[in-house]
Structure formats: structure tokens, C-alpha cells
Design a protein around this motif. Sequence first.
Motif, PDB file in Angstrom:
ATOM      1  N   UNK A 160       0.019   4.639 -22.685  1.00 50.11           N
ATOM      2  CA  UNK A 160      -0.483   4.955 -21.346  1.00 50.11           C
ATOM      3  C   UNK A 160      -1.654   4.022 -21.027  1.00 50.11           C
ATOM      4  N   UNK A 161      -1.560   3.218 -19.951  1.00 48.44           N
ATOM      5  CA  UNK A 161      -2.570   2.190 -19.676  1.00 48.44           C
ATOM      6  C   UNK A 161      -3.808   2.720 -18.966  1.00 48.44           C
ATOM      7  N   UNK A 217       4.477   3.835 -12.354  1.00 52.21           N
ATOM      8  CA  UNK A 217       3.678   3.684 -11.147  1.00 52.21           C
ATOM      9  C   UNK A 217       2.206   3.448 -11.450  1.00 52.21           C
ATOM     10  N   UNK A 218       1.673   4.158 -12.436  1.00 51.35           N
ATOM     11  CA  UNK A 218       0.264   3.964 -12.805  1.00 51.35           C
ATOM     12  C   UNK A 218       0.048   2.541 -13.309  1.00 51.35           C
ATOM     13  N   UNK A 223      -1.711  -3.277 -12.914  1.00 50.62           N
ATOM     14  CA  UNK A 223      -1.282  -4.676 -12.893  1.00 50.62           C
ATOM     15  C   UNK A 223      -1.601  -5.317 -11.550  1.00 50.62           C
ATOM     16  N   UNK A 224      -1.454  -4.555 -10.467  1.00 49.12           N
ATOM     17  CA  UNK A 224      -1.776  -5.089  -9.152  1.00 49.12           C
ATOM     18  C   UNK A 224      -3.248  -5.426  -9.002  1.00 49.12           C
ATOM     19  N   UNK A 257      -2.121  -6.338  -2.777  1.00 48.58           N
ATOM     20  CA  UNK A 257      -3.366  -6.719  -3.450  1.00 48.58           C
ATOM     21  C   UNK A 257      -4.577  -6.424  -2.569  1.00 48.58           C
ATOM     22  N   UNK A 258      -4.450  -6.684  -1.267  1.00 47.33           N
ATOM     23  CA  UNK A 258      -5.577  -6.401  -0.362  1.00 47.33           C
ATOM     24  C   UNK A 258      -5.894  -4.911  -0.347  1.00 47.33           C
ATOM     25  N   UNK A 259      -4.860  -4.089  -0.269  1.00 45.01           N
ATOM     26  CA  UNK A 259      -5.088  -2.640  -0.207  1.00 45.01           C
ATOM     27  C   UNK A 259      -5.714  -2.115  -1.495  1.00 45.01           C
ATOM     28  N   UNK A 260      -5.196  -2.559  -2.642  1.00 42.14           N
ATOM     29  CA  UNK A 260      -5.757  -2.119  -3.919  1.00 42.14           C
ATOM     30  C   UNK A 260      -7.214  -2.543  -4.049  1.00 42.14           C
TER      31      UNK A 260
END
Length: 377
Positions: A160-161, A217-218, A223-224, A257-260
Amino acid sequence: MSEGVWEAPGRVNLIGEHTDYNDGLVMPFALSRTVVATAARRDDGILRLHSADAPGAPGGQGTPGGPVELRVDALAPGRGPRGWTDYPAGVLWALREAGHRVGGADLHYESTLPAGAGLSSSAALEVVTALAVTELYGVELGRREMALICRRAENAYAGAPTGIMDQTASACCAEGHALYLDTRDLSRRQIPFDPAAHGLALLLIDTGVKHAHSTGAYGERRAGCESAAAALGLGSLREIPQEELPGALTRLTDPVQRALTRHVVTENGRVERVRAALEAGRARAIGPLLTEGHASLRDDFAVSCPELDLAVRAALAAGALGARMTGGGFGGSAIALVEASARERVAGSVERAFAEASFRRPEIFAAAPAAGARRLS
């Protein structure tokens, strides 16, 4: 025969979501709901694990029962049964990998923490295991190092990351306080947070929707964030000051990437604002920041779900000062800061909204900051 009993709490993250693996700021507090381990050494090199209720099994993967027996000297990531036993087995493996002389043990677990509710049952299971085993074998381990060992167990062994927040909260929180943690350097301090003293209550709303951090998903969100930082030539998104966020966003061509990035940078700012308000004794002022954080998690980070959004809307409609999802998302729990006199009204509003939507009835209770991991006997 038992040689001792230990407990480690779950946690509620007051503010600072998905920032810990971005070297960011977080502010969790410990719950009074815990994982309890009854433990004894073994001299045959066997790790024997038994669960009364499968604590820490993410997404309900584990089942009560056992016992499960594993050879300590054969523990390795990817080897052995998958499920809740990965968490305690991973702790033994990580301790030994770090050079600590620990051996076989009998460990029996009982839990009052719901698994998959976003309350960090897995970290509580890891921390109580680490605390019990190190004390059984006379290993001196500071709470900071303990949290790092437990994170390695979750990342490398259980797959689990997650970041470092959950394990640090379970190991280091103090009663009546939220833990202000800078995950970049692991500096921390206790921030007074006692809702009842201000005539408030913090409701925890367990939606009953299970989640699992080890699913894709997590990891995709993490990664994003890492790819966004790399695109900006940075080691982590923490390096972006609040005032430089607009410029950073214009340099990112990928909308995800912008949203994250927008969420992580603004969430770090919300942590600082919540800390300042609590230190100034203005507990009510954190309400709008909680709500703002939920909108960011819902819209920019895309980790909410219909049940969490409904819990927040219903709580706010009934007069909550602020509300947001808490934990990694994709299910789990929400929190709502309410006037103590409005506690029943807000809880009733959420329950009615869930019934009208044909959702499972949520479990709702008031959460007060509790102590971190400790030995009971």
C-alpha cells in the motif's frame, strides 16, 4: 501465556489530506478506538497471528479467525498469505531488515476500529505490533523510528503506497491535541484541540463504504503527484509556495496534474490556517476550512464518493460549522464540526439523507482526541 497487552489507536485526519506523500503538512488526532494486542515471545521462530475480528484488513479482505503461523526467518514481501496478516508480518520483517533482533511471537488482536473506514486501522495494527514486539525483545525504538518501520511494512510488504502520517499519528498523538506534522522533516508538535471545551463536537460519520489503499486509484493519485513535480523540475509538490501556485499551474499542460497540484498546495495552506486558528483558541474558525478542503478533494483530487458528498451536504444543511471527508477517500468516513447543542440534529439529518438515498445507515459518533500507542499491562 501472555507477557503483556498493548494498544494503538486509529486516527482522524482533521486536515491535510493526500499531502503526506508529497512532503506536506498534516494534522491528525488519535481516536479512542484502538487495536489491542495480547502478546508473548516464542523461542521456535514462529510468528503466530490470531484475530478476533481481522483488524486492519483493508476493504474487508481479511476474515476473523486463524491462527496463521509464519516462520520469522522466512518473511519476505510477496511471500505467504495475502490479507490482514501482511501488516503484522511486515512489521516483523521490517524490524529485522533494520537490524533489530526480534524473533517469534504469539500475537492475538482485538479491535474496536472499523476496517476500511478511513480511520487507519492498518497503521494501528502495525504500530501495536511494533510496540509489543520491541518491548518483548528489549529493543529500544523511538516513536519516530517506529513510525518509519511501520510505513516500510505497509509500503514494501503489504503493497500500500501510503505516506507517514497514519503510523506517526498512531504512535505519537496526545490526548486533547491534534498532531501538527511536517512530513518533509518529520518535525511535529502538539496543538491543543478540545472541541468540548469550546462547546463543540466533532462528529465522525462512517459511511460504511469500504476502501483499500493497496488498490490502484490511490496509487494513481500518488503517481500523478510525482509526475507533476517532475514536470516542474521539483523533488515534491511541497516545494511550491502558495504565492507561486498560479505560475506553476500554467507550466503544467496536463489537466490532471494541474488539479492534483492545486489540491496539494492549497491543502498545505489550509493546514497552516487551521493550526493558527487552534493556537489562537478560535476552534469555530476551522469549520469553513474543513468544507473548503472537502471541495478540493472532491473536485481536484477526485477521491470522494456519493456517500461522502451526501454526508457533507446533509451535515452543512443541518447547521454544521464545517464538514469534509477524512482519510484517503473512495469511501470511508467524513467529519463534521458542530455546536454541541446541534449534535443530534446534524446526526439525524445525515441519517435521514442516507435513508432517502437508499444508502446503508451510517455510524455516527463524537470523536475526541485521544492518546497514542501504549502498554496496558
